[in-house]
Each structure stands twice: as structure tokens, then as C-alpha cells.
Enzyme design. Structure first.
Site, mmCIF file in Angstrom:
data_model
loop_
_atom_site.group_PDB
_atom_site.id
_atom_site.type_symbol
_atom_site.label_atom_id
_atom_site.label_comp_id
_atom_site.label_asym_id
_atom_site.label_seq_id
_atom_site.Cartn_x
_atom_site.Cartn_y
_atom_site.Cartn_z
ATOM 1 N N PHE A 67 3.478 9.986 1.651
ATOM 2 C CA PHE A 67 4.867 10.182 1.194
ATOM 3 C C PHE A 67 5.643 8.886 1.269
ATOM 4 O O PHE A 67 6.852 8.878 1.242
ATOM 5 C CB PHE A 67 5.587 11.236 2.067
ATOM 6 N N GLY A 68 4.969 7.742 1.402
ATOM 7 C CA GLY A 68 5.715 6.499 1.533
ATOM 8 C C GLY A 68 4.974 5.350 0.897
ATOM 9 O O GLY A 68 3.763 5.420 0.682
ATOM 10 N N LYS A 69 5.729 4.305 0.596
ATOM 11 C CA LYS A 69 5.154 3.111 -0.013
ATOM 12 C C LYS A 69 5.600 1.930 0.843
ATOM 13 O O LYS A 69 6.757 1.882 1.276
ATOM 14 C CB LYS A 69 5.712 2.999 -1.430
ATOM 15 N N VAL A 70 4.681 1.008 1.133
ATOM 16 C CA VAL A 70 5.026 -0.139 1.970
ATOM 17 C C VAL A 70 4.994 -1.404 1.117
ATOM 18 O O VAL A 70 4.032 -1.613 0.367
ATOM 19 C CB VAL A 70 4.081 -0.273 3.169
ATOM 20 N N ASP A 109 -3.561 10.888 11.333
ATOM 21 C CA ASP A 109 -4.069 10.112 10.184
ATOM 22 C C ASP A 109 -4.686 8.793 10.646
ATOM 23 O O ASP A 109 -4.543 7.762 10.004
ATOM 24 C CB ASP A 109 -2.914 9.836 9.199
ATOM 25 N N GLY A 137 0.822 -1.209 0.000
ATOM 26 C CA GLY A 137 0.000 0.000 0.000
ATOM 27 C C GLY A 137 0.849 1.249 0.000
ATOM 28 O O GLY A 137 2.061 1.192 0.204
ATOM 29 N N GLU A 138 0.169 2.359 -0.253
ATOM 30 C CA GLU A 138 0.849 3.655 -0.280
ATOM 31 C C GLU A 138 0.369 4.452 0.918
ATOM 32 O O GLU A 138 -0.826 4.690 1.048
ATOM 33 C CB GLU A 138 0.483 4.403 -1.563
ATOM 34 N N GLY A 139 1.269 4.801 1.800
ATOM 35 C CA GLY A 139 0.900 5.669 2.921
ATOM 36 C C GLY A 139 1.197 7.098 2.521
ATOM 37 O O GLY A 139 1.304 7.399 1.338
HETATM 38 C C1 LIG Z 1 -1.386 2.712 4.154
HETATM 39 O O1 LIG Z 1 -0.776 1.575 3.619
HETATM 40 C C2 LIG Z 1 -0.086 0.761 4.479
HETATM 41 C C3 LIG Z 1 0.315 -0.487 3.991
HETATM 42 C C4 LIG Z 1 1.033 -1.343 4.800
HETATM 43 C C5 LIG Z 1 1.353 -0.997 6.116
HETATM 44 C C6 LIG Z 1 2.064 -1.918 6.999
HETATM 45 C C7 LIG Z 1 3.019 -1.438 7.900
HETATM 46 C C8 LIG Z 1 3.658 -2.330 8.774
HETATM 47 C C9 LIG Z 1 3.361 -3.684 8.748
HETATM 48 C C10 LIG Z 1 2.403 -4.154 7.826
HETATM 49 N N1 LIG Z 1 1.904 -5.368 7.586
HETATM 50 C C11 LIG Z 1 1.011 -5.229 6.594
HETATM 51 N N2 LIG Z 1 0.296 -6.276 6.058
HETATM 52 C C12 LIG Z 1 -0.526 -6.247 4.953
HETATM 53 C C13 LIG Z 1 -0.986 -7.453 4.479
HETATM 54 C C14 LIG Z 1 -1.824 -7.495 3.363
HETATM 55 C C15 LIG Z 1 -2.203 -6.319 2.703
HETATM 56 N N3 LIG Z 1 -3.004 -6.365 1.548
HETATM 57 C C16 LIG Z 1 -3.457 -5.071 1.007
HETATM 58 C C17 LIG Z 1 -4.077 -5.240 -0.371
HETATM 59 N N4 LIG Z 1 -5.115 -6.280 -0.359
HETATM 60 C C18 LIG Z 1 -5.761 -6.387 -1.659
HETATM 61 C C19 LIG Z 1 -4.567 -7.575 0.067
HETATM 62 C C20 LIG Z 1 -3.968 -7.473 1.469
HETATM 63 C C21 LIG Z 1 -1.748 -5.095 3.198
HETATM 64 C C22 LIG Z 1 -0.913 -5.043 4.320
HETATM 65 N N5 LIG Z 1 0.916 -3.963 6.187
HETATM 66 N N6 LIG Z 1 1.785 -3.274 6.969
HETATM 67 C C23 LIG Z 1 0.940 0.255 6.597
HETATM 68 C C24 LIG Z 1 0.215 1.143 5.787
#
Ligand SMILES: COc1ccc(-c2cccc3nc(Nc4ccc(N5CCN(C)CC5)cc4)nn23)cc1
Length: 293
Positions: free
Chosen positions: A28-31, A141, A24-26
Site C-alpha cells: 500500500f505504499g511507494k518509497v 512481511d 520500490g513499492e511496499g
Molecule cells: C519494498 O520496497 C522498499 C523500498 C525502499 C525502502 C526503503 C525504506 C527506508 C530507507 C531506504 N533506503 C533505501 N535504499 C535503496 C537504495 C537503492 C535501491 N534500489 C532498488 C532498485 N535497484 C535496481 C537499484 C537499487 C532501493 C532502495 N530503500 N529504503 C523500503 C522498502
């Protein structure tokens, strides 16, 4: 000696990070999900890696975000694991624990949780936020998209891209411009005067609680529900007028009366009338069966 650089568990080497998928996109950042696999036999561990999105991103606030997460230790806040330097230490990437179930937006529509489970998640978000406020950080946020699911019984706040420190003796953090802001999660004083405070986080929690109670149903999401005419163009000015006329998100039908009251207190026009996260935790504890045994 044990403290050789490569024995430092918080040092991650770029060459051992194997790309898996974008998460995902937070702000100013991309995870991104990587497998950290130094043995190169796929026995490594999955990690969530956040990188600064644009090259011209604000490096100073990026380093500040890393320092903030590094300083937080709470069961309802995603764990910092370390950093990974690149290009000779110029670009730094943030390494965190990976939560496979994703955010509440991914999880709730699939899992039709009971009301007590929803309220247990809401209380855990309050616990994490109370801890964050105790260190004088304002999140700015808080939303279901930034709350991650560890298990059916545990959620964690997972993104601190807009978090700011409020110095002792001050109440507000004022931003210059909005940027691509989540205006439907913003308190009225944030929309009108860009004033962010501990109380504006409580307003955003109210919207997050609404998202939990609607199980993040896209047809009931805050932008849709605040629109008068669904196809209408909602501007910040229109939203401010609606909020000033005391228009609020509608409480879902199966919502217990004490939860409806608590949610509406989070949306009080006067920030001083809003509860603190400490008092919200006590309210949730007072509701029978909020923590199913
Ligand atoms: C705002 O976007 C994010 C994305 C990831 C994170 C983040 C930070 C720190 C640890 C962490 N673990 C996961 N897990 C995770 C698992 C699956 C998904 N998918 C998103 C898209 N879906 C279609 C499938 C599941 C997203 C995040 N995301 N995540 C924080 C904000």
C-alpha cells in the site's frame, strides 16, 4: 524560541524535497528517494520518502504505520526522520534515512558474501526482530526485499507496512483477506487460518535466511523452489498440501549443519515448536565466526 515549527527537525517541507528516483513499492505504499535541499544548492541530504500508494488507501492504517516506525529505536531498524504534510495536512508522507546500498535482493547477488558475513546479517535481523517482538509488534512481511543494507557490516529492517500490535494476553492477529500477499514467506497457519503471531514471523525469518544463503539467486527464489513443475501454477491450496507433506525449501549445499537445523526449526509445522528470536540470536552466537572481527 527554538521550538518554532521550522526549527522542528522532524518537520519536512514539501517544497524542499527534490525528486531523485523511485526505490520500490511496499505494501500500500511507494518509497522514493528525494534530496531534502532547503538551501536549494544541492547540499541537502538524501532521504527515503514513503507515501500511501492509492488515494483510497487506508489512511488509518497508514497513520498507524508512521506511529509504529516513529516509536522504534534500534540499530537494526531503519531510522524515522520525520513527516511531510501535503494538501494542507491531509496527506502525510513518511521521511526515513536513506540506505544507498538498497535491499539484500539488490546487494547479495553482486557481493558474494562469505558465510560468516551472511550469518552476521542473519543475526542482526534477529536482533531487530527481537526488539520489535519485545514491543508486541508482529512484522508479517519479513523477507530479503524488506531488509536494507547500510554497510558491509550492518543491515536494517526497512518496511513496516503490514506490522500489527498483538494485545497482551493474545497470541494471534487474524486478517480478513490476503490481498497481494507474499504467500511463499507465510507460515502454514497463516495460509490455512490467517493466524499471524510472533512464531509466524520466525517462519518468515527462516525463508529470509534461505534467501541470504542462496544470495537471493533468482533461480533459487522461494516460489521457484517450492514449485514441483517449474511452469506449474502454484495456488495457495497446492502450497498448503506441499507444506503439510513436510516439503520445505532445500538447504543450500554450503550451509553449515547447525544453520540447516536452525532454519528447519523455524519451519516447524507447530508454531509452538519454533524458536524465539532471542534463542535464534544465542544459536548464531554459538556458531564459530558468525561475527567476523
Ligand atoms: C519494498 O520496497 C522498499 C523500498 C525502499 C525502502 C526503503 C525504506 C527506508 C530507507 C531506504 N533506503 C533505501 N535504499 C535503496 C537504495 C537503492 C535501491 N534500489 C532498488 C532498485 N535497484 C535496481 C537499484 C537499487 C532501493 C532502495 N530503500 N529504503 C523500503 C522498502
Amino acid at each position: 524560541s527554538e521550538n518554532l515549527p521550522d526549527k522542528d527537525p522532524s518537520m519536512f517541507h514539501k517544497r524542499y524535497l527534490k525528486w531523485m528516483k523511485d526505490l520500490g513499492e511496499g505494501h500500500f505504499g511507494k518509497v522514493t528517494l528525494y534530496l531534502y535541499d532547503p538551501a536549494n544548492d544541492r547540499t541537502g541530504e538524501p532521504v527515503a520518502v514513503k507515501a500511501l500508494k492509492q488515494e483510497d488507501g487506508n489512511v488509518e492504517s497508514w497513520m498507524k504505520e508512521i506511529e509504529i516506525l516513529k516509536s522504534l529505536y534500534h540499530s537494526n531498524i531503519v531510522k524515522y526522520k520525520g513527516c511531510c504534510t501535503e494538501l494542507g495536512g491531509q496527506v502525510v508522507q513518511l521521511i526515513m534515512e536513506y540506505l544507498p546500498k538498497g535491499s539484500l535482493k539488490d546487494y547479495l547477488p553482486k557481493r558474494k558474501l562469505s558465510m560468516p558475513q551472511c550469518l552476521m546479517f542473519a543475526q542482526q535481523i534477529c536482533e531487530g526482530m527481537e526488539y520489535l517482538h519485545s514491543k508486541r509488534y508482529v512484522h508479517r512481511d519479513l523477507a530479503a526485499r524488506n531488509v536494507l543494507v547500510d554497510s558491509d557490516n550492518l543491515v536494517k529492517i526497512g518496511d513496516f507496512g503490514l506490522t500489527k500490535y498483538i494485545p497482551e494476553g493474545e497470541i494471534y492477529y487474524r486478517v480478513r483477506e490476503h490481498g497481494d500477499s507474499p504467500v511463499f514467506w507465510y507460515a502454514i497457519e497463516c495460509l490455512k487460518e490467517n493466524k499471524f503471531s510472533f512464531s509466524s514471523d520466525v517462519w518468515s525469518f527462516g525463508v529470509t535466511l534461505y534467501e541470504i544463503l542462496t544470495r537471493c539467486d533468482p533461480r533459487k527464489n522461494p516460489p521457484m523452489e517450492m514449485m514441483e513443475e517449474p511452469q506449474g501454477q502454484m495456488t495457495v491450496m497446492v502450497l498448503i498440501k506441499l507444506l503439510e507433506r513436510n516439503r520445505r525449501l532445500p538447504c543450500p549445499k554450503d550451509c553449515p549443519p547447525e544453520v540447516k537445523m536452525l532454519m528447519e526449526q523455524c519451519w516447524a509445522a507447530d508454531p509452538r515448536q519454533r524458536p524465539t528470536f532471542r534463542s535464534l540470536i544465542e544459536k548464531f552466537e554459538g556458531i564459530p565466526r558468525t561475527s567476523p572481527h
